[in-house]
Write an enzyme that holds these catalytic residues in place. Structure first.
Site, PDB file in Angstrom:
ATOM      1  CG  ASP A  37      -1.939   1.136   1.223  1.00 18.50           C
ATOM      2  OD1 ASP A  37      -2.259   1.655   0.135  1.00 18.50           O
ATOM      3  OD2 ASP A  37      -2.402   1.511   2.314  1.00 18.50           O
ATOM      4  CB  SER A  38       0.272   4.769  -0.817  1.00 17.45           C
ATOM      5  OG  SER A  38      -0.954   4.986  -0.137  1.00 17.45           O
TER       6      SER A  38
ATOM      7  CE1 TYR B  63       2.386   5.434  -4.110  1.00 18.44           C
ATOM      8  CE2 TYR B  63       1.030   3.497  -4.534  1.00 18.44           C
ATOM      9  CZ  TYR B  63       2.274   4.075  -4.340  1.00 18.44           C
ATOM     10  OH  TYR B  63       3.397   3.287  -4.396  1.00 18.44           O
ATOM     11  N   GLY B  64      -3.174   9.122  -3.822  1.00 13.96           N
ATOM     12  CA  GLY B  64      -4.334   9.826  -4.370  1.00 13.96           C
ATOM     13  C   GLY B  64      -4.001  11.164  -5.002  1.00 13.96           C
TER      14      GLY B  64
ATOM     15  CB  CYS C 288      -3.264   0.548  -2.380  1.00 12.45           C
ATOM     16  SG  CYS C 288      -3.321   2.269  -2.920  1.00 12.45           S
ATOM     17  CG  ASN C 289      -9.716   0.602  -2.894  1.00 11.42           C
ATOM     18  OD1 ASN C 289      -9.474   0.498  -1.700  1.00 11.42           O
ATOM     19  ND2 ASN C 289     -10.676  -0.079  -3.480  1.00 11.42           N
ATOM     20  CB  THR C 290      -5.110   4.873  -5.459  1.00 16.11           C
ATOM     21  OG1 THR C 290      -6.098   5.593  -4.714  1.00 16.11           O
ATOM     22  CG2 THR C 290      -4.528   5.782  -6.521  1.00 16.11           C
TER      23      THR C 290
ATOM     24  CD  GLU D  99      -0.673   6.765   6.538  1.00 18.29           C
ATOM     25  OE1 GLU D  99       0.379   6.860   7.189  1.00 18.29           O
ATOM     26  OE2 GLU D  99      -0.903   5.841   5.730  1.00 18.29           O
TER      27      GLU D  99
ATOM     28  CB  CYS E 204      -9.516   4.708   0.386  1.00 24.69           C
ATOM     29  SG  CYS E 204      -7.848   5.051   1.003  1.00 24.69           S
ATOM     30  CB  THR E 205      -7.022  -0.268   2.041  1.00 24.61           C
ATOM     31  OG1 THR E 205      -5.867   0.461   1.612  1.00 24.61           O
ATOM     32  CG2 THR E 205      -7.463  -1.238   0.948  1.00 24.61           C
ATOM     33  CG  HIS E 206      -5.281   4.957   4.264  1.00 24.54           C
ATOM     34  ND1 HIS E 206      -4.697   4.557   3.091  1.00 24.54           N
ATOM     35  CD2 HIS E 206      -4.271   5.375   5.071  1.00 24.54           C
ATOM     36  CE1 HIS E 206      -3.383   4.730   3.184  1.00 24.54           C
ATOM     37  NE2 HIS E 206      -3.107   5.220   4.376  1.00 24.54           N
TER      38      HIS E 206
END
Length: 278
Positions: A27-28, A59-60, A91-93, A169, A205-207
């Site tokens: 992931d980012s 990444y977005g 990570c979706n992006t 985050e 978004c996995t976040h």
């Protein structure tokens, strides 16, 4: 495809796999931990390498060209170093932009993450669903395709929220997250035409599942759907019959910028006991 797991050309690995060969999550930032957790629930002793491209986070806000070039290159280095049996782009992006590039570059199965629009449409009664992701994810034609295939009778309202990524985050880093800040980050989606009728929102978004409790408090009438459990089931299918360690082994966290890594105590909550740089 089920519950936000992209299958594509994934294939089972030969069952003669070293039990110590890990699952690689990428992931980012720390969002992919929301995918790691349900995988651990299904495969409790699986060796884990969790890699975050913290040097390029988030990444977005990156260009599609940059992501399409950077992600396969980084995953190639990670596969060479850790020899995983399977990789997950958590990570979706990155998945919506670089998944095909990664699959072409690697010789192991690769599981992607896509917005869980199908289960959201199946659950919605108002026939109005929200897709909450990064700016890069919600504008992808892939989302158009998913909406047309699985939610054709629904109004699909999208919103890209970089603020929520930052809040997730911050939460993992141990900093307080105000409900008001979460509400403000999501409210523009509710303010769109028919937004007040949303009864299910896709956490694309996995976040965002890391903020599930805060979003539930901010928007108690809206159900949340994310792809983590579906991805865990997909990993289990692709590794069926393979050998695993008898006991849980310390998992590894890898950051491209160690200075941006969360505190060790936060990572240990997810079983990540070792910290490496890339």
């Amino acid at each position: 495809m089920k519950d936000g797991a992209s299958t594509g050309t994934t294939r089972k690995v030969n069952v003669l796999v070293d039990p110590q060969s890990p699952l690689l999550f990428f992931d980012s930032g720390v969002g992919g931990l929301s995918v790691l957790a349900p995988t651990r629930a299904v495969l409790a002793t699986a060796p884990i390498v969790y890699a975050a491209d913290s040097a390029a986070f988030p990444y977005g806000r990156r260009t599609e060209e940059e992501i399409a070039a950077r992600v396969p290159a980084l995953l190639g280095r990670l596969v060479e170093r850790y020899r995983p049996r399977l990789a997950v782009i958590a990570c979706n992006t990155a998945s919506t932009i670089a998944l095909d590039h990664v699959r072409a570059a690697l010789n192991i199965p690769v599981v992607g993450t896509v917005p869980a629009i199908k289960p959201a449409a199946e659950q919605s009664r108002s026939r109005v669903i929200g897709v909450l992701g990064t700016q890069a994810t919600v504008r992808q034609p892939y989302v158009d395709d998913l909406a047309a295939r699985f939610a054709a009778d629904c109004t699909v309202i999208r919103h890209g929220s970089p603020e929520l990524v930052e809040l997730a985050e911050a939460k993992l880093a141990g900093r307080p997250v105000a409900i008001e800040a979460v509400r403000a980050a999501v409210q523009p989606m509710i303010d769109q035409p028919r937004g007040a009728d949303i009864d299910v929102m896709v956490l694309a978004c996995t976040h965002f599942p890391l903020l599930a409790a805060e979003m539930a408090e901010a928007f108690p009438g809206i159900a949340q759907v994310d792809g983590g459990p579906g991805i865990a089931r997909r990993i289990a299918v692709l590794t069926e019959g393979q050998a695993w360690p008898r006991e849980e082994v310390p998992a590894i966290a890898v950051f491209t910028d160690l200075a941006k890594a969360p505190p060790a105590a936060s990572l240990k909550k997810f079983g990540l006991a070792e910290l490496h740089g890339l």
